[in-house]
Write a protein that holds these residues in place. Structure first.
Motif, PDB file in Angstrom:
ATOM      1  N   ILE A  62       0.863  -1.180   0.000  1.00 28.69           N
ATOM      2  CA  ILE A  62       0.000   0.000   0.000  1.00 28.69           C
ATOM      3  C   ILE A  62       0.907   1.240   0.000  1.00 28.69           C
ATOM      4  O   ILE A  62       2.137   1.119  -0.051  1.00 28.69           O
ATOM      5  CB  ILE A  62      -0.934   0.020   1.235  1.00 28.69           C
ATOM      6  CG1 ILE A  62      -0.117   0.075   2.548  1.00 28.69           C
ATOM      7  CG2 ILE A  62      -1.861  -1.204   1.217  1.00 28.69           C
ATOM      8  CD1 ILE A  62      -0.958   0.292   3.811  1.00 28.69           C
ATOM      9  N   THR A  63       0.279   2.419   0.058  1.00 32.30           N
ATOM     10  CA  THR A  63       1.077   3.641   0.234  1.00 32.30           C
ATOM     11  C   THR A  63       0.953   4.087   1.692  1.00 32.30           C
ATOM     12  O   THR A  63       0.000   3.717   2.377  1.00 32.30           O
ATOM     13  CB  THR A  63       0.567   4.785  -0.670  1.00 32.30           C
ATOM     14  OG1 THR A  63      -0.730   5.174  -0.227  1.00 32.30           O
ATOM     15  CG2 THR A  63       0.524   4.352  -2.138  1.00 32.30           C
ATOM     16  N   MET A  64       1.911   4.875   2.152  1.00 31.41           N
ATOM     17  CA  MET A  64       1.909   5.361   3.542  1.00 31.41           C
ATOM     18  C   MET A  64       2.529   6.755   3.563  1.00 31.41           C
ATOM     19  O   MET A  64       3.629   6.922   3.014  1.00 31.41           O
ATOM     20  CB  MET A  64       2.779   4.465   4.423  1.00 31.41           C
ATOM     21  CG  MET A  64       2.284   3.041   4.590  1.00 31.41           C
ATOM     22  SD  MET A  64       3.601   2.037   5.327  1.00 31.41           S
ATOM     23  CE  MET A  64       2.660   0.672   5.959  1.00 31.41           C
ATOM     24  N   THR A  65       1.862   7.696   4.228  1.00 31.41           N
ATOM     25  CA  THR A  65       2.439   9.056   4.254  1.00 31.41           C
ATOM     26  C   THR A  65       3.846   9.071   4.849  1.00 31.41           C
ATOM     27  O   THR A  65       4.660   9.896   4.476  1.00 31.41           O
ATOM     28  CB  THR A  65       1.602  10.051   5.104  1.00 31.41           C
ATOM     29  OG1 THR A  65       0.905   9.339   6.089  1.00 31.41           O
ATOM     30  CG2 THR A  65       0.709  10.884   4.265  1.00 31.41           C
ATOM     31  N   TYR A  66       4.115   8.160   5.780  1.00 38.04           N
ATOM     32  CA  TYR A  66       5.453   8.248   6.392  1.00 38.04           C
ATOM     33  C   TYR A  66       6.538   7.704   5.481  1.00 38.04           C
ATOM     34  O   TYR A  66       7.709   8.078   5.629  1.00 38.04           O
ATOM     35  CB  TYR A  66       5.500   7.673   7.798  1.00 38.04           C
ATOM     36  CG  TYR A  66       5.220   6.218   8.039  1.00 38.04           C
ATOM     37  CD1 TYR A  66       3.977   5.668   7.838  1.00 38.04           C
ATOM     38  CD2 TYR A  66       6.216   5.390   8.548  1.00 38.04           C
ATOM     39  CE1 TYR A  66       3.719   4.333   8.124  1.00 38.04           C
ATOM     40  CE2 TYR A  66       5.970   4.068   8.848  1.00 38.04           C
ATOM     41  CZ  TYR A  66       4.715   3.541   8.622  1.00 38.04           C
ATOM     42  OH  TYR A  66       4.467   2.222   8.906  1.00 38.04           O
TER      43      TYR A  66
END
Ligand code: GLY
Length: 385
Positions: A361-365
């Protein structure tokens, strides 16, 4: 003369500026964590969820959206980024009123937001917020065992004696609080926690445990857990990153030689374990199939290696820098979305080995640590930690 690394990093910096310019405008009132199937960011700023879940306003990654904004503000001087960062910071302050649901990740929440705001703009409200968060974090310290308690009890699971490697980042808030107030209590707690981690989390080969449980009455070590990695005794890659970079943070704030030695030991283990293709698995000891990846762990490791490279003699530092660049180039070339189809840059991040819903997935961090690492190479970073 600019090296080929610098030229490449400057080009990536331009792509970051272009992408975050429209992403920030589109999502300016949200606190995003990940993107949906259409590439749109979610929003974790729901205060109601704080009471019964940990994925609302108190979600541990909520500081990274503001952190990205402050990195861009520092790089571009554009006040718009400061405004968006501050919107998220002021929303998160409401977690203090609720109190329940706050955890050791008040460091991750308020260091890249309130501390960054105060240090970059002198905002007095942010200073108070950050000191409040530091006091809550200090209050989680258990003098029996000298560790900071990570999480609160969940679904009947008693976690009073649990400490996790990730906290090596949260304690940067304590170093800041001592530096800001002149009161050494915060730093003493941070160092006692870091000393415990040195003794109980780092294995002789430089690999790192994710979770260690202590008896919260006596301080004796009870056992360790694989946590977000493959299994007990394995080597969760993001945890290796939290350790390399986290011990560098402790070294930077204290000058204690053992912290640098540990950062180097874990870094050497990582460098020896990183696959030739530069793609980082979720766990360095996972089976070769399925080939699960974690680009987020990759970015954290890269950031730690770059800090280490600045500190050790150049003859050794160049190897760490080369490996960091290899990891980041792999992401830029094959695991980044620079288009308008997705709000996030870094792709193929994974929450935990055994949580398949959180795979790739994508993750802001991840975006935060990618941008921070690129800025380190360009020399335009703001050292938040
Ligand atoms: N701090 C939790 C994680 O790295 O996923």
């Amino acid at each position: 003369m600019m090296s080929s690394y610098d030229i490449w990093a400057d080009q990536v910096r331009e792509k970051i500026r272009d992408k975050i310019s429209w992403v920030s405008e589109k999502n300016k009132d949200k606190i995003p964590y990940t993107t949906d199937k259409d590439g749109n960011y979610d929003d974790r700023s729901d205060l109601e969820k704080v009471w019964n879940m940990d994925d609302g306003l108190n979600w541990w990654t909520n500081g990274f959206w503001g952190g990205v904004m402050w990195l861009l503000y520092h790089d571009t001087g554009d006040d718009r980024y400061a405004g968006i960062a501050r919107t998220s910071e002021y929303k998160m302050e409401r977690c203090f009123d609720t109190y329940y649901g706050l955890h050791h990740d008040v460091g991750f929440m308020f260091q890249p937001t309130a501390v960054a705001d105060y240090r970059l703009t002198g905002n007095a409200r942010s200073r108070k917020t950050a000191l409040h968060a530091a006091s809550l974090l200090a209050g989680r310290f258990n003098p029996a065992g000298d560790f900071i308690r990570a999480w609160n009890d969940v679904e009947g699971q008693d976690t009073k004696g649990w400490a996790i490697i990730d906290c090596m980042f949260n304690i940067s808030l304590l170093y800041w609080a001592s530096e800001e107030t002149g009161d050494s209590r915060f730093r003493n707690i941070a160092m006692r926690h870091a000393d415990t981690v040195m003794e109980h989390f780092i294995r002789p080969d430089g690999s790192v445990k994710h979770i260690v449980e202590f008896d919260h009455e006596t301080g004796e070590e009870v056992r360790s857990y694989g946590g977000q990695g493959y299994k007990e005794g394995s080597s969760w890659t993001r945890g290796q990153g939290w350790a390399v970079y986290g011990f560098m943070i402790s070294y930077i704030h204290t000058g204690k030689q053992e912290y640098l030695d540990i950062a180097r030991k874990v870094a050497d283990y990582c460098v020896a374990s990183i696959p030739d293709n530069g793609i980082i698995p979720i766990d360095f000891r996972q089976p070769s199939e399925p080939a699960y990846e974690d680009s987020c762990g990759a970015c954290v490791i890269a950031g730690g290696l770059l800090e280490l490279a600045k500190t050790v003699p150049e003859s050794e530092g160049s190897n760490y820098r080369r490996m960091a660049v290899k990891i980041l180039k792999t992401i830029d070339e094959s695991r980044a979305d620079w288009s308008r189809n997705c709000d996030a840059i870094v792709q193929n991040c994974s929450g935990a080995y055994h949580d398949t819903l959180s795979h790739h997935i994508t993750m802001t961090y991840a975006d935060y640590f990618f941008i921070e690492a690129i800025y380190k190479i360009c020399g335009t970073d703001f050292f938040v930690w």
